[in-house]
Design a protein around this motif. Structure first.
Motif, PDB file in Angstrom:
ATOM      1  N   VAL A  94       0.833  -1.214   0.000  1.00  0.00           N
ATOM      2  CA  VAL A  94       0.000   0.000   0.000  1.00  0.00           C
ATOM      3  C   VAL A  94       0.867   1.264   0.000  1.00  0.00           C
ATOM      4  CG1 VAL A  94      -2.012  -1.102   1.052  1.00  0.00           C
ATOM      5  CG2 VAL A  94      -0.353   0.022   2.528  1.00  0.00           C
ATOM      6  N   THR A  95       2.106   1.154   0.478  1.00  0.00           N
ATOM      7  CA  THR A  95       3.022   2.299   0.470  1.00  0.00           C
ATOM      8  C   THR A  95       3.598   2.530  -0.923  1.00  0.00           C
ATOM      9  OG1 THR A  95       3.601   1.880   2.776  1.00  0.00           O
ATOM     10  CG2 THR A  95       5.102   3.278   1.532  1.00  0.00           C
ATOM     11  N   ASP A  96       4.022   1.434  -1.570  1.00  0.00           N
ATOM     12  CA  ASP A  96       4.625   1.525  -2.906  1.00  0.00           C
ATOM     13  C   ASP A  96       4.350   0.222  -3.669  1.00  0.00           C
ATOM     14  OD1 ASP A  96       6.153   1.709  -5.199  1.00  0.00           O
ATOM     15  OD2 ASP A  96       7.936   2.486  -4.197  1.00  0.00           O
ATOM     16  N   PRO A  97       3.269   0.181  -4.463  1.00  0.00           N
ATOM     17  CA  PRO A  97       2.877  -1.051  -5.158  1.00  0.00           C
ATOM     18  C   PRO A  97       3.922  -1.563  -6.158  1.00  0.00           C
ATOM     19  CG  PRO A  97       1.114   0.588  -5.238  1.00  0.00           C
ATOM     20  CD  PRO A  97       2.332   1.279  -4.728  1.00  0.00           C
ATOM     21  N   SER A  98       4.893  -0.715  -6.504  1.00  0.00           N
ATOM     22  CA  SER A  98       5.902  -1.159  -7.474  1.00  0.00           C
ATOM     23  C   SER A  98       6.949  -2.077  -6.837  1.00  0.00           C
ATOM     24  CB  SER A  98       6.607   0.049  -8.101  1.00  0.00           C
ATOM     25  OG  SER A  98       7.459   0.675  -7.153  1.00  0.00           O
ATOM     26  N   VAL A  99       7.032  -2.080  -5.506  1.00  0.00           N
ATOM     27  CA  VAL A  99       8.026  -2.914  -4.816  1.00  0.00           C
ATOM     28  C   VAL A  99       7.513  -4.356  -4.719  1.00  0.00           C
ATOM     29  CG1 VAL A  99       9.284  -3.285  -2.654  1.00  0.00           C
ATOM     30  CG2 VAL A  99       8.892  -0.960  -3.471  1.00  0.00           C
ATOM     31  N   THR A 100       8.351  -5.296  -5.140  1.00  0.00           N
ATOM     32  CA  THR A 100       7.914  -6.703  -5.154  1.00  0.00           C
ATOM     33  C   THR A 100       8.714  -7.587  -4.200  1.00  0.00           C
ATOM     34  OG1 THR A 100       9.394  -7.143  -7.022  1.00  0.00           O
ATOM     35  CG2 THR A 100       7.105  -6.564  -7.546  1.00  0.00           C
ATOM     36  N   ALA A 101       9.642  -7.008  -3.448  1.00  0.00           N
ATOM     37  CA  ALA A 101      10.442  -7.817  -2.529  1.00  0.00           C
ATOM     38  C   ALA A 101      10.883  -7.012  -1.317  1.00  0.00           C
ATOM     39  CB  ALA A 101      11.659  -8.371  -3.254  1.00  0.00           C
ATOM     40  N   ILE A 102      10.986  -7.702  -0.181  1.00  0.00           N
ATOM     41  CA  ILE A 102      11.347  -7.075   1.095  1.00  0.00           C
ATOM     42  C   ILE A 102      12.441  -7.885   1.777  1.00  0.00           C
ATOM     43  CG2 ILE A 102      10.499  -6.457   3.412  1.00  0.00           C
ATOM     44  CD1 ILE A 102       7.648  -6.629   2.271  1.00  0.00           C
ATOM     45  N   ILE A 103      13.373  -7.172   2.396  1.00  0.00           N
ATOM     46  CA  ILE A 103      14.220  -7.795   3.416  1.00  0.00           C
ATOM     47  C   ILE A 103      13.822  -7.129   4.719  1.00  0.00           C
ATOM     48  CG2 ILE A 103      16.554  -8.130   4.298  1.00  0.00           C
ATOM     49  CD1 ILE A 103      17.527  -8.037   1.364  1.00  0.00           C
ATOM     50  N   ASP A 104      13.263  -7.925   5.638  1.00  0.00           N
ATOM     51  CA  ASP A 104      12.809  -7.397   6.923  1.00  0.00           C
ATOM     52  C   ASP A 104      13.814  -7.820   7.990  1.00  0.00           C
ATOM     53  OD1 ASP A 104      11.281  -6.453   9.098  1.00  0.00           O
ATOM     54  OD2 ASP A 104      10.391  -8.441   9.355  1.00  0.00           O
ATOM     55  N   ILE A 105      14.477  -6.830   8.582  1.00  0.00           N
ATOM     56  CA  ILE A 105      15.462  -7.119   9.622  1.00  0.00           C
ATOM     57  C   ILE A 105      14.864  -6.693  10.953  1.00  0.00           C
ATOM     58  CG2 ILE A 105      17.846  -6.781  10.377  1.00  0.00           C
ATOM     59  CD1 ILE A 105      18.382  -5.873   7.422  1.00  0.00           C
ATOM     60  N   GLY A 106      14.372  -7.674  11.668  1.00  0.00           N
ATOM     61  CA  GLY A 106      13.733  -7.404  12.950  1.00  0.00           C
ATOM     62  C   GLY A 106      14.727  -7.486  14.086  1.00  0.00           C
ATOM     63  N   VAL A 110      15.758 -12.343  10.547  1.00  0.00           N
ATOM     64  CA  VAL A 110      15.868 -11.711   9.224  1.00  0.00           C
ATOM     65  C   VAL A 110      14.972 -12.491   8.275  1.00  0.00           C
ATOM     66  CG1 VAL A 110      17.408 -11.104   7.315  1.00  0.00           C
ATOM     67  CG2 VAL A 110      18.268 -11.060   9.653  1.00  0.00           C
ATOM     68  N   LYS A 111      14.151 -11.769   7.497  1.00  0.00           N
ATOM     69  CA  LYS A 111      13.246 -12.437   6.552  1.00  0.00           C
ATOM     70  C   LYS A 111      13.436 -11.871   5.148  1.00  0.00           C
ATOM     71  CE  LYS A 111       9.611 -12.409  10.096  1.00  0.00           C
ATOM     72  NZ  LYS A 111      10.063 -11.229  10.848  1.00  0.00           N
ATOM     73  N   GLY A 112      13.338 -12.748   4.156  1.00  0.00           N
ATOM     74  CA  GLY A 112      13.243 -12.327   2.765  1.00  0.00           C
ATOM     75  C   GLY A 112      11.818 -12.617   2.329  1.00  0.00           C
ATOM     76  N   ILE A 113      11.133 -11.638   1.736  1.00  0.00           N
ATOM     77  CA  ILE A 113       9.715 -11.808   1.363  1.00  0.00           C
ATOM     78  C   ILE A 113       9.505 -11.331  -0.064  1.00  0.00           C
ATOM     79  CG2 ILE A 113       7.310 -11.245   1.963  1.00  0.00           C
ATOM     80  CD1 ILE A 113       8.401 -10.362   4.767  1.00  0.00           C
ATOM     81  N   ALA A 114       8.917 -12.205  -0.894  1.00  0.00           N
ATOM     82  CA  ALA A 114       8.523 -11.816  -2.254  1.00  0.00           C
ATOM     83  C   ALA A 114       7.025 -11.510  -2.235  1.00  0.00           C
ATOM     84  CB  ALA A 114       8.829 -12.940  -3.233  1.00  0.00           C
ATOM     85  N   ILE A 115       6.636 -10.362  -2.828  1.00  0.00           N
ATOM     86  CA  ILE A 115       5.238  -9.906  -2.779  1.00  0.00           C
ATOM     87  C   ILE A 115       4.550 -10.121  -4.124  1.00  0.00           C
ATOM     88  CG2 ILE A 115       3.731  -7.969  -2.161  1.00  0.00           C
ATOM     89  CD1 ILE A 115       6.154  -6.556  -0.987  1.00  0.00           C
ATOM     90  N   ASP A 116       3.333 -10.641  -4.077  1.00  0.00           N
ATOM     91  CA  ASP A 116       2.532 -10.805  -5.294  1.00  0.00           C
ATOM     92  C   ASP A 116       1.888  -9.463  -5.661  1.00  0.00           C
ATOM     93  OD1 ASP A 116       1.432 -12.123  -7.425  1.00  0.00           O
ATOM     94  OD2 ASP A 116       0.525 -13.727  -6.251  1.00  0.00           O
ATOM     95  N   SER A 117       1.283  -9.398  -6.830  1.00  0.00           N
ATOM     96  CA  SER A 117       0.742  -8.130  -7.352  1.00  0.00           C
ATOM     97  C   SER A 117      -0.422  -7.571  -6.530  1.00  0.00           C
ATOM     98  CB  SER A 117       0.279  -8.312  -8.807  1.00  0.00           C
ATOM     99  OG  SER A 117      -0.653  -9.371  -8.877  1.00  0.00           O
ATOM    100  N   ASP A 118      -1.050  -8.403  -5.680  1.00  0.00           N
ATOM    101  CA  ASP A 118      -2.169  -7.918  -4.852  1.00  0.00           C
ATOM    102  C   ASP A 118      -1.745  -7.645  -3.404  1.00  0.00           C
ATOM    103  OD1 ASP A 118      -1.718 -10.512  -4.077  1.00  0.00           O
ATOM    104  OD2 ASP A 118      -3.824 -11.147  -4.183  1.00  0.00           O
ATOM    105  N   GLY A 119      -0.432  -7.724  -3.143  1.00  0.00           N
ATOM    106  CA  GLY A 119       0.047  -7.442  -1.787  1.00  0.00           C
ATOM    107  C   GLY A 119       0.153  -8.662  -0.893  1.00  0.00           C
TER     108      GLY A 119
END
Length: 264
Positions: A94-106, A110-119
């Protein structure tokens, strides 16, 4: 009075709350250091966030509330809870629909997440077996340098060379760093080695999740400029800066899920 929808993300280090209005606009947000009791952590941020909205008196006035994070089962008054992996994906979407991947460092993983087109989450990988490469690791490294986390985060940016950190374990890595500092090695070059070792861990998670071109960072460590540069170097991808605080992504995603579920 309009309706409001809340997301509460209880992390191991910080607890966050986001409240959205009916249009999906952020009406309130709070980030606070987590207490030892996750229920009290949730109550703290919920009360502070609700106090920012004149139409609301108490957290139970929210039309729908979703808990997320490691303490998601402890959010009082929550209508349901959703995993932080799904919430981070939705928050970034919802912040930036063009982004399709995340590295979340809590704080602790540490997580790697791939995002589909619907979030929604396409794929993910997680390292939660060791503290190395997490927020807690960076805090202990900053402590070893006798610096604030902000000072340490930018220290590596001035390094001409990188002194590699060979230990894979957080405890041994800290000992190795203290030895290097004691030997009088350049602090910025040691810091560059630390950032590079964490970037390599992120690389493994990102590849397992199927990250290919651009990626964004979420969690408190997303504000670490030295790490961002190291990740761009190791992954050979562009790191996209989010317009909204990256530490709020889990809570924002939870609030967006709350808004959508309440609307059905």
């Amino acid at each position: 009075m309009g309706k409001y929808f809340g997301g509460c993300d209880i992390g191991s280090t910080y607890t966050k709350c986001v409240i959205l209005d009916e249009s999906g606009k952020m009406a309130a947000c709070v980030t606070k250091r987590s207490r030892i009791n996750p229920t009290l952590s949730a109550e703290d941020v919920l009360n502070e966030a609700v106090a920012q909205i004149p139409d609301l008196d108490k957290p139970t006035d929210l039309a729908y509330l979703i808990g997320t994070g490691y303490g998601r089962n402890k959010v009082p008054f929550a209508d349901e809870n959703i995993s932080e992996i799904s919430c981070h994906a939705m928050g970034v979407h919802v912040t930036d629909p063009s982004v399709t991947a995340i590295i979340d460092i809590g704080g602790q993983d540490v997580k790697g997440i791939a995002i589909d087109s619907d979030g929604t989450v396409l794929n993910f990988a997680m390292n939660d077996k060791c503290a190395a490469g997490t927020g807690r690791f960076f805090e202990s490294m900053a402590g070893a340098f006798e610096m604030s986390l902000d000072e340490f985060s930018s220290l590596s940016l001035s390094a001409k060379n990188v002194i590699p950190i060979t230990s894979q374990c957080a405890v041994f890595a800290e000992s190795e760093v203290i030895s290097l500092v004691g030997e009088g090695k350049p602090m910025d070059e040691i810091a560059a080695g630390i950032q590079l070792s964490v970037a390599k861990r992120c690389f493994v998670m990102a590849k397992k999740a199927g990250v290919t071109d651009s990626v964004t960072l979420t969690g408190g460590c997303a504000k670490n400029e030295g790490l961002k540069k190291a990740i761009e170097k190791v992954l050979k991808v562009k790191v996209v800066d989010l317009k909204t605080d990256p530490q709020l992504m889990g809570a924002l995603g939870a609030a967006e899920y709350a808004r959508r579920k309440a609307g059905k």
